[in-house]
Scaffold this active site. Structure first.
Site, PDB file in Angstrom:
ATOM      1  N   PHE A  12       0.826  -1.212   0.000  1.00 59.21           N
ATOM      2  CA  PHE A  12       0.000   0.000   0.000  1.00 59.21           C
ATOM      3  C   PHE A  12       0.865   1.270   0.000  1.00 59.21           C
ATOM      4  O   PHE A  12       0.809   2.090  -0.939  1.00 59.21           O
ATOM      5  CB  PHE A  12      -0.932  -0.073   1.218  1.00 59.21           C
ATOM      6  CG  PHE A  12      -1.452   1.216   1.736  1.00 59.21           C
ATOM      7  CD1 PHE A  12      -2.061   2.130   0.889  1.00 59.21           C
ATOM      8  CD2 PHE A  12      -1.356   1.521   3.101  1.00 59.21           C
ATOM      9  CE1 PHE A  12      -2.561   3.332   1.388  1.00 59.21           C
ATOM     10  CE2 PHE A  12      -1.847   2.709   3.603  1.00 59.21           C
ATOM     11  CZ  PHE A  12      -2.447   3.631   2.743  1.00 59.21           C
ATOM     12  N   THR A  38       1.748  -9.656   1.055  1.00 56.45           N
ATOM     13  CA  THR A  38       0.535  -8.820   1.171  1.00 56.45           C
ATOM     14  C   THR A  38       0.485  -7.781   0.051  1.00 56.45           C
ATOM     15  O   THR A  38      -0.544  -7.155  -0.152  1.00 56.45           O
ATOM     16  CB  THR A  38       0.467  -8.085   2.530  1.00 56.45           C
ATOM     17  OG1 THR A  38       1.664  -7.328   2.712  1.00 56.45           O
ATOM     18  CG2 THR A  38       0.306  -9.062   3.685  1.00 56.45           C
ATOM     19  N   ASP A  57      12.863 -11.896  -0.900  1.00 55.04           N
ATOM     20  CA  ASP A  57      12.492 -11.890   0.507  1.00 55.04           C
ATOM     21  C   ASP A  57      13.582 -11.153   1.293  1.00 55.04           C
ATOM     22  O   ASP A  57      14.767 -11.493   1.151  1.00 55.04           O
ATOM     23  CB  ASP A  57      12.371 -13.361   0.975  1.00 55.04           C
ATOM     24  CG  ASP A  57      11.705 -13.481   2.326  1.00 55.04           C
ATOM     25  OD1 ASP A  57      11.942 -12.630   3.210  1.00 55.04           O
ATOM     26  OD2 ASP A  57      10.939 -14.448   2.503  1.00 55.04           O
ATOM     27  N   TYR A 145       4.695  -6.658  17.324  1.00 50.62           N
ATOM     28  CA  TYR A 145       4.899  -5.737  16.189  1.00 50.62           C
ATOM     29  C   TYR A 145       5.551  -4.432  16.640  1.00 50.62           C
ATOM     30  O   TYR A 145       6.505  -3.951  16.015  1.00 50.62           O
ATOM     31  CB  TYR A 145       3.552  -5.451  15.510  1.00 50.62           C
ATOM     32  CG  TYR A 145       3.601  -4.359  14.463  1.00 50.62           C
ATOM     33  CD1 TYR A 145       4.192  -4.584  13.224  1.00 50.62           C
ATOM     34  CD2 TYR A 145       3.046  -3.096  14.705  1.00 50.62           C
ATOM     35  CE1 TYR A 145       4.239  -3.577  12.251  1.00 50.62           C
ATOM     36  CE2 TYR A 145       3.076  -2.101  13.754  1.00 50.62           C
ATOM     37  CZ  TYR A 145       3.674  -2.342  12.534  1.00 50.62           C
ATOM     38  OH  TYR A 145       3.718  -1.345  11.576  1.00 50.62           O
ATOM     39  N   ASN A 174      -1.574   6.616  11.647  1.00 49.06           N
ATOM     40  CA  ASN A 174      -2.499   5.734  10.907  1.00 49.06           C
ATOM     41  C   ASN A 174      -2.646   6.177   9.459  1.00 49.06           C
ATOM     42  O   ASN A 174      -3.334   7.151   9.183  1.00 49.06           O
ATOM     43  CB  ASN A 174      -3.848   5.696  11.605  1.00 49.06           C
ATOM     44  CG  ASN A 174      -3.796   4.775  12.783  1.00 49.06           C
ATOM     45  OD1 ASN A 174      -3.193   5.117  13.800  1.00 49.06           O
ATOM     46  ND2 ASN A 174      -4.362   3.601  12.643  1.00 49.06           N
ATOM     47  N   ARG A 213      -7.427   8.179  16.567  1.00 50.62           N
ATOM     48  CA  ARG A 213      -6.203   7.998  15.802  1.00 50.62           C
ATOM     49  C   ARG A 213      -5.852   9.286  15.069  1.00 50.62           C
ATOM     50  O   ARG A 213      -6.733  10.064  14.717  1.00 50.62           O
ATOM     51  CB  ARG A 213      -6.395   6.891  14.739  1.00 50.62           C
ATOM     52  CG  ARG A 213      -6.650   5.504  15.311  1.00 50.62           C
ATOM     53  CD  ARG A 213      -5.408   4.939  15.947  1.00 50.62           C
ATOM     54  NE  ARG A 213      -5.615   3.602  16.502  1.00 50.62           N
ATOM     55  CZ  ARG A 213      -5.923   3.348  17.768  1.00 50.62           C
ATOM     56  NH1 ARG A 213      -6.106   4.339  18.627  1.00 50.62           N
ATOM     57  NH2 ARG A 213      -6.055   2.112  18.197  1.00 50.62           N
ATOM     58  N   ARG A 272      -9.980  -5.055  20.347  1.00 50.96           N
ATOM     59  CA  ARG A 272      -8.953  -5.873  19.700  1.00 50.96           C
ATOM     60  C   ARG A 272      -7.729  -5.953  20.600  1.00 50.96           C
ATOM     61  O   ARG A 272      -7.259  -4.925  21.078  1.00 50.96           O
ATOM     62  CB  ARG A 272      -8.524  -5.218  18.375  1.00 50.96           C
ATOM     63  CG  ARG A 272      -9.202  -5.829  17.211  1.00 50.96           C
ATOM     64  CD  ARG A 272      -8.583  -5.544  15.897  1.00 50.96           C
ATOM     65  NE  ARG A 272      -7.700  -4.397  15.778  1.00 50.96           N
ATOM     66  CZ  ARG A 272      -7.115  -4.069  14.634  1.00 50.96           C
ATOM     67  NH1 ARG A 272      -7.317  -4.790  13.569  1.00 50.96           N
ATOM     68  NH2 ARG A 272      -6.332  -3.022  14.563  1.00 50.96           N
TER      69      ARG A 272
HETATM   70  N1  LIG Z   1      -0.333   1.366   7.151  1.00 49.23           N
HETATM   71  C1  LIG Z   1      -0.043   2.009   8.263  1.00 49.23           C
HETATM   72  O1  LIG Z   1      -0.903   2.719   8.835  1.00 49.23           O
HETATM   73  C2  LIG Z   1       1.330   1.931   8.882  1.00 49.23           C
HETATM   74  C3  LIG Z   1       1.564   2.583  10.101  1.00 49.23           C
HETATM   75  C4  LIG Z   1       2.841   2.522  10.673  1.00 49.23           C
HETATM   76  C5  LIG Z   1       3.870   1.859  10.009  1.00 49.23           C
HETATM   77  N2  LIG Z   1       3.601   1.223   8.839  1.00 49.23           N
HETATM   78  C6  LIG Z   1       4.725   0.533   8.177  1.00 49.23           C
HETATM   79  O2  LIG Z   1       4.759   0.925   6.812  1.00 49.23           O
HETATM   80  C7  LIG Z   1       5.260  -0.135   6.012  1.00 49.23           C
HETATM   81  C8  LIG Z   1       4.310  -0.392   4.851  1.00 49.23           C
HETATM   82  O3  LIG Z   1       3.046  -0.793   5.365  1.00 49.23           O
HETATM   83  P1  LIG Z   1       1.750  -0.998   4.456  1.00 49.23           P
HETATM   84  O4  LIG Z   1       0.593  -0.506   5.220  1.00 49.23           O
HETATM   85  O5  LIG Z   1       2.025  -0.468   3.084  1.00 49.23           O
HETATM   86  O6  LIG Z   1       1.661  -2.599   4.428  1.00 49.23           O
HETATM   87  P2  LIG Z   1       1.607  -3.615   3.191  1.00 49.23           P
HETATM   88  O7  LIG Z   1       1.377  -4.952   3.795  1.00 49.23           O
HETATM   89  O8  LIG Z   1       0.686  -3.124   2.152  1.00 49.23           O
HETATM   90  O9  LIG Z   1       3.086  -3.516   2.638  1.00 49.23           O
HETATM   91  C9  LIG Z   1       4.158  -4.320   3.090  1.00 49.23           C
HETATM   92  C10 LIG Z   1       4.855  -4.873   1.879  1.00 49.23           C
HETATM   93  O10 LIG Z   1       5.974  -5.646   2.309  1.00 49.23           O
HETATM   94  C11 LIG Z   1       5.990  -6.860   1.568  1.00 49.23           C
HETATM   95  N3  LIG Z   1       6.681  -7.876   2.364  1.00 49.23           N
HETATM   96  C12 LIG Z   1       6.238  -8.480   3.507  1.00 49.23           C
HETATM   97  N4  LIG Z   1       7.129  -9.383   3.921  1.00 49.23           N
HETATM   98  C13 LIG Z   1       8.165  -9.328   3.060  1.00 49.23           C
HETATM   99  C14 LIG Z   1       9.391 -10.031   2.965  1.00 49.23           C
HETATM  100  N5  LIG Z   1       9.741 -10.989   3.844  1.00 49.23           N
HETATM  101  N6  LIG Z   1      10.235  -9.740   1.937  1.00 49.23           N
HETATM  102  C15 LIG Z   1       9.891  -8.797   1.009  1.00 49.23           C
HETATM  103  N7  LIG Z   1       8.734  -8.117   1.052  1.00 49.23           N
HETATM  104  C16 LIG Z   1       7.895  -8.375   2.065  1.00 49.23           C
HETATM  105  C17 LIG Z   1       4.537  -7.192   1.321  1.00 49.23           C
HETATM  106  O11 LIG Z   1       4.318  -8.086   0.249  1.00 49.23           O
HETATM  107  C18 LIG Z   1       3.963  -5.797   1.043  1.00 49.23           C
HETATM  108  O12 LIG Z   1       4.062  -5.464  -0.315  1.00 49.23           O
HETATM  109  C19 LIG Z   1       5.433  -1.323   6.949  1.00 49.23           C
HETATM  110  O13 LIG Z   1       6.792  -1.395   7.337  1.00 49.23           O
HETATM  111  C20 LIG Z   1       4.567  -0.974   8.149  1.00 49.23           C
HETATM  112  O14 LIG Z   1       5.044  -1.582   9.330  1.00 49.23           O
HETATM  113  C21 LIG Z   1       2.371   1.242   8.255  1.00 49.23           C
END
Ligand SMILES: NC(=O)c1ccc[n+]([C@@H]2O[C@H](COP(=O)([O-])OP(=O)(O)OC[C@H]3O[C@@H](n4cnc5c(N)ncnc54)[C@H](O)[C@@H]3O)[C@@H](O)[C@H]2O)c1
Length: 313
Positions: A12, A38, A57, A145, A174, A213, A272
């Site tokens: 995302f 994901t 990976d 996490y 968020n 949030r 949750r």
């Molecule tokens: N969405 C939020 O509100 C939020 C808030 C705080 C932090 N984050 C951080 O932002 C980052 C992106 O989050 P997001 O919401 O886009 O999630 P997302 O799940 O859409 O993106 C994560 C991506 O990482 C890839 N991935 C997972 N495991 C992997 C691996 N072992 N090797 C290679 N690729 C791998 C997934 O396929 C996915 O494309 C993450 O690090 C998350 O912890 C997100």
């Protein structure tokens, strides 16, 4: 910032960042490494001919070492980005979120990458009641996490101090916006609500809905990353990335109903596990050092998210 690589670039936030990077005049080459656990190829579909996409990976050091050759800036977004999943399967999440982040940093040092910008999380603040959250507050991680993300921040700072690798951690609050997967049980609450709204159904809100949030539209997060990649003040530092405001889940659903002109009262379910009650960022450090200003507000971001969801149906 000529050659850049986004880990988790098919996710995302990563896929929004890839789009932002493609618009930068000084960026020549944009690479992505993602295991598509994901993330989705579809998220990069209309830019795929301008991006080098590698299935890989981050738990595999050799993959990263090979891909980082000649890269100037790495944006590290890949993670299992889910509090509930980290409670269900803490070992797997540790391997991806902590060992994976270590691999990114080690490969960056070995390949002389100049800077790594890391997706940290407001989850690090936990449940401490004081608001808004400032970076100098004591962390209070309440889930595996949150521990993983905090460990990542500490590794970043250590790699700056020990090896001179320029690292910047951005604690996202968020995040919401297009391409957030509403079908995933771990998806952001706003995209789940939006998906229900478009289906003409009310959501089930966890708990009483008075938890709040600091929602931030994904394009603001992209801006923060671009600023963090360029700022001279940022190396070795940590910045909050929110809007500096706070909205309750009940208010989110009310606002959505208003915008869409419907009346669908939400039902309420159990709390949750691991969820924090309130969250709000103090963004004065990011303003001061990065010149960060979230230019797209909550309602505007929500409108754009709804428009995207409608168009993608
Ligand atoms: N969405 C939020 O509100 C939020 C808030 C705080 C932090 N984050 C951080 O932002 C980052 C992106 O989050 P997001 O919401 O886009 O999630 P997302 O799940 O859409 O993106 C994560 C991506 O990482 C890839 N991935 C997972 N495991 C992997 C691996 N072992 N090797 C290679 N690729 C791998 C997934 O396929 C996915 O494309 C993450 O690090 C998350 O912890 C997100």
């Amino acid at each position: 910032m000529r050659n850049v690589l986004v880990t988790g670039g098919a996710g995302f936030i990563g896929s929004a960042l890839v789009r932002g990077l493609l618009e930068q005049p000084d960026v020549r080459r944009v690479m992505v490494v993602d295991d598509f656990s994901t993330g989705h190829e579809d998220n990069l579909r209309e830019v795929a001919d301008r991006v080098e996409i590698h299935r890989g990976d981050i738990r595999n050091y050799a993959t990263l070492e090979r891909l980082f050759d000649g890269v100037h800036v790495v944006f590290h977004e890949a993670a299992i980005a889910s509090v509930p999943k980290s409670i269900e399967d803490p070992r797997l999440c540790h391997e991806v979120n902590v060992d994976g982040t270590f691999n990114v940093l080690q490969a960056a040092v070995d390949q002389k990458v100049r800077r790594v910008v890391f997706a940290a999380s407001a989850a690090a603040y936990g449940n401490a009641p004081e608001l808004p959250k400032r970076e100098d507050m004591l962390p209070d991680p309440r889930s595996p996490y949150a521990v993983h993300k905090l460990a990542g921040e500490m590794y970043l700072r250590t790699f700056w101090e020990s090896y001179g690798l320029e690292t910047v951690a951005l604690r996202y609050f968020n995040v919401f916006g297009p391409r957030q997967d509403p079908k995933s049980p771990y998806s952001g609450v706003l995209s789940i609500f939006a998906d229900r709204l478009l289906a003409g159904k009310a959501p089930t809100i966890h708990g009483d809905g008075e938890q709040s949030r600091d929602f931030i539209f994904v394009e603001n997060i992209v801006q923060a990353n671009l600023l963090a990649a360029r700022s001279e003040k940022a190396p070795g530092r940590l910045y909050n990335c929110g809007c500096g405001g706070r909205v309750t889940l009940n208010q989110v659903w009310d606002a959505m109903q208003r915008v869409a002109g419907v009346n669908l009262p939400a039902s309420h379910g159990p709390d949750r596990p691991g969820d924090v009650r309130h969250s709000q960022a103090d963004i004065s450090l990011a303003r001061r050092d990065l010149g960060f200003e979230p230019s797209i507000g909550f309602e505007q971001g929500m409108q754009r998210t709804l428009d995207w969801l409608r168009a993608s149906k």
